[in-house]
Every structure is written in structure tokens, then in C-alpha cells.
Design an enzyme around this catalytic site. Structure first.
Site, short mmCIF file in Angstrom:
data_model
loop_
_atom_site.label_atom_id
_atom_site.label_comp_id
_atom_site.label_asym_id
_atom_site.label_seq_id
_atom_site.Cartn_x
_atom_site.Cartn_y
_atom_site.Cartn_z
N ASN A 140 0.83 -1.22 0.00
CA ASN A 140 0.00 0.00 0.00
C ASN A 140 0.86 1.27 0.00
O ASN A 140 0.36 2.36 0.20
CB ASN A 140 -0.95 0.00 1.21
CG ASN A 140 -0.20 0.02 2.54
OD1 ASN A 140 1.02 0.04 2.57
ND2 ASN A 140 -0.93 0.03 3.64
N HIS A 142 3.29 1.99 2.13
CA HIS A 142 3.77 2.46 3.45
C HIS A 142 5.29 2.33 3.58
O HIS A 142 5.92 1.52 2.91
CB HIS A 142 3.04 1.76 4.60
CG HIS A 142 3.44 0.35 4.88
ND1 HIS A 142 2.67 -0.50 5.65
CD2 HIS A 142 4.52 -0.39 4.52
CE1 HIS A 142 3.27 -1.67 5.75
NE2 HIS A 142 4.39 -1.64 5.08
N GLU A 147 1.23 4.34 7.52
CA GLU A 147 0.24 3.89 6.55
C GLU A 147 -0.26 5.08 5.71
O GLU A 147 -0.01 6.24 6.08
CB GLU A 147 -0.93 3.24 7.31
CG GLU A 147 -0.53 2.05 8.20
CD GLU A 147 -0.13 0.79 7.42
OE1 GLU A 147 0.20 0.86 6.22
OE2 GLU A 147 -0.17 -0.30 8.03
P1 PGA Z 1 8.18 -7.14 3.26
O1 PGA Z 1 7.56 -5.91 4.07
O2 PGA Z 1 9.64 -6.87 3.12
O3 PGA Z 1 7.91 -8.33 4.12
O4 PGA Z 1 7.47 -7.19 1.94
C1 PGA Z 1 7.90 -4.62 3.71
C2 PGA Z 1 7.01 -3.61 4.40
O5 PGA Z 1 5.85 -3.91 4.71
O6 PGA Z 1 7.49 -2.49 4.61
#
Ligand code: PGA
Length: 247
Positions: A140, A142, A147
């Protein structure tokens, strides 16, 4: 506003890890007391493996390094196997010679979250600020647990996780059930992250392609928190082909 983000597009996830580790290792070798910002998640796991390898085979020492982690689940203590403190110990800190007392991961079971977050910010300042911060990105958009909708000037604080993040973090690799994922976290703010002198953001795989396109080419907007890095003077996204496929 034209984006100043530098792009490094590599073929594979492995190359992304090797490149990210190289950038960090070069900095530590030039400045042994580097203040480094770190991230958790599946993306940096291979980078940490590479750093441990460089430490072991080339003798690069992290004994002078101070680290600060982006975030921690609220309600989990550091010995919980899904806590980010636990992750960092397993994937990096136990495998290099960084001094445990120089590793700063927010305490998810602190009595007072506000004091915990203020102390984290104060410690970053007292250490001279972050030289390089390694980042991931959520589907998304973030960064850390900032968020969509998080303002540009946010500091380290207690935040709520979005539904999309709760689902992404219960994909079986960590929590197996969304109901187990904590609903809140302590997270460095966008303002905190933007103050790092250098940023490197890693993304791997097509599932990140939309977020990467929004971050790099979309409007400079809190709707996509990672787009708020577009005006940073030294920010590089290191991507594999999949993550770069919408650019
Ligand atoms: P991920 O998470 O490396 O497990 O994809 C990244 C994030 O949510 O910032």
C-alpha cells in the site's frame, strides 16, 4: 515536483541483496562508527545474510556501528518470536560483531509508548543522526508502519496498522492468521526517516510494482507515504525487474 529518487534496477532479488549489502558495507568500512537505520520484513533478509557473509569472510567489523530499527509491534516483547527485535537478533545482530547495547529497537512492551518513542528520537539525535537508512515498502506504499494518510512531519509514535498491512503480515511466513497480528505498532515517523542523510529502499517482486510506481511517479502525497521521499537529496530505490515492472 520532479522526483529526485535514483533508481537502480537489477535482474534478480539476489542482486538487490548483494548491492544493498555492498552500499552498507562500503559506508561502514569508510566510517566505522556509522549510524545505520534498519528494516525488518522478508525483503532485507538476504541483505542481512550478505552482510554477515562480508563480516565473516572479509572481516568487516560492525563493532563501532550504532543501529536504529524502523518499528516494532506494540504489545510484543523482544523475546516473542514474531517481534522485530527477535527478527533482528536472528537475521543480523547475532551474526556480526555489532555491540548489543548499540542496537536500538523500540520496545513493544514499554510501559509508556510515548516516552519510549521520545527516547528513541532523542537517542537518534544524540548519536548524530542516521547516516544511512535501509527501507522496505508495503504493497500500500507504506514505509515503516506509516500507513497511507500519514503526514510528512510525523515523528516516532504509536500507530494503527491498516487492514492491508495486517493481511500482508499474516501470509504464513510470519503470523499464520490475521487475528494474531497486533493491531498497532511503534513506528519511526516519515519526518524521522526523511532526516536520514542517505536512504536506500529495497523492493522485490511484482506485488510491489504498483506501490513503486506510485512512490516514484505518482503525486508527492501522504496518500502514498513512500512518495514523500521524492524530494530527499540522497534516496535510491534498488529494485528487481518485478518491482520495477510498472515504471
Ligand atoms: P516485506 O515488508 O519486506 O515483508 O514485503 C515490507 C514492508 O511492509 O514495509
Amino acid at each position: 515536483m520532479p522526483s529526485k529518487i535514483n533508481l537502480q534496477i537489477l535482474e534478480t532479488a539476489d542482486e538487490v541483496a548483494v548491492e544493498a549489502a555492498k552500499v552498507i558495507a562500503e559506508m561502514v568500512s569508510k566510517k566505522p562508527n556509522t549510524v545505520i537505520g534498519l528494516a525488518t520484513g522478508s525483503t532485507p533478509e538476504r541483505t542481512y545474510e550478505e552482510l554477515a557473509k562480508i563480516h565473516k569472510t572479509e572481516g568487516l567489523s560492525f563493532a563501532g556501528v550504532t543501529s536504529f530499527n524502523l518499528d516494532e509491534y506494540w504489545g510484543l516483547s523482544g523475546d516473542h518470536d514474531q517481534s522485530y527485535r527477535y527478527f533482528m537478533n536472528q537475521h543480523l545482530f547475532n551474526n556480526i560483531d555489532i555491540r548489543p547495547w548499540n542496537t536500538n529497537v523500540l520496545n513493544g512492551s514499554a510501559v509508556n509508548p510515548n516516552l519510549e518513542c521520545q527516547a528513541f528520537e532523542t537517542k537518534i539525535l544524540a548519536s548524530g543522526g542516521i547516516d544511512i537508512w535501509l527501507l522496505g515498502i508495503g504493497i500500500n506504499g507504506h514505509i515503516a508502519f506509516n500507513e497511507p494518510g500519514s503526514p510528512i512531519d510525523t515523528r516516532t509514535r504509536l500507530v494503527s496498522l491498516s487492514q492491508s498491512t495486517i493481511e500482508a503480515n499474516s501470509d504464513g511466513r510470519s503470523f499464520s492468521d490475521p487475528a494474531e497480528v497486533p493491531r498497532s505498532a511503534l513506528s519511526a515517523g516519515i519526518g524521522t526517516i526523511r532526516e536520514a542523510r542517505k536512504l536506500i529502499l529495497l523492493a522485490i517482486g511484482e506485488k510491489k510494482a504498483e506501490a513503486i510506481a506510485a512512490a516514484v511517479e505518482g503525486p508527492f502525497s501522504a496518500a502514498c507515504p513512500s512518495s514523500l521521499l521524492q524530494d530527499h537529496p540522497d534516496c535510491t530505490f534498488i529494485l528487481d525487474r518485478g518491482a520495477a515492472s510498472n515504471l
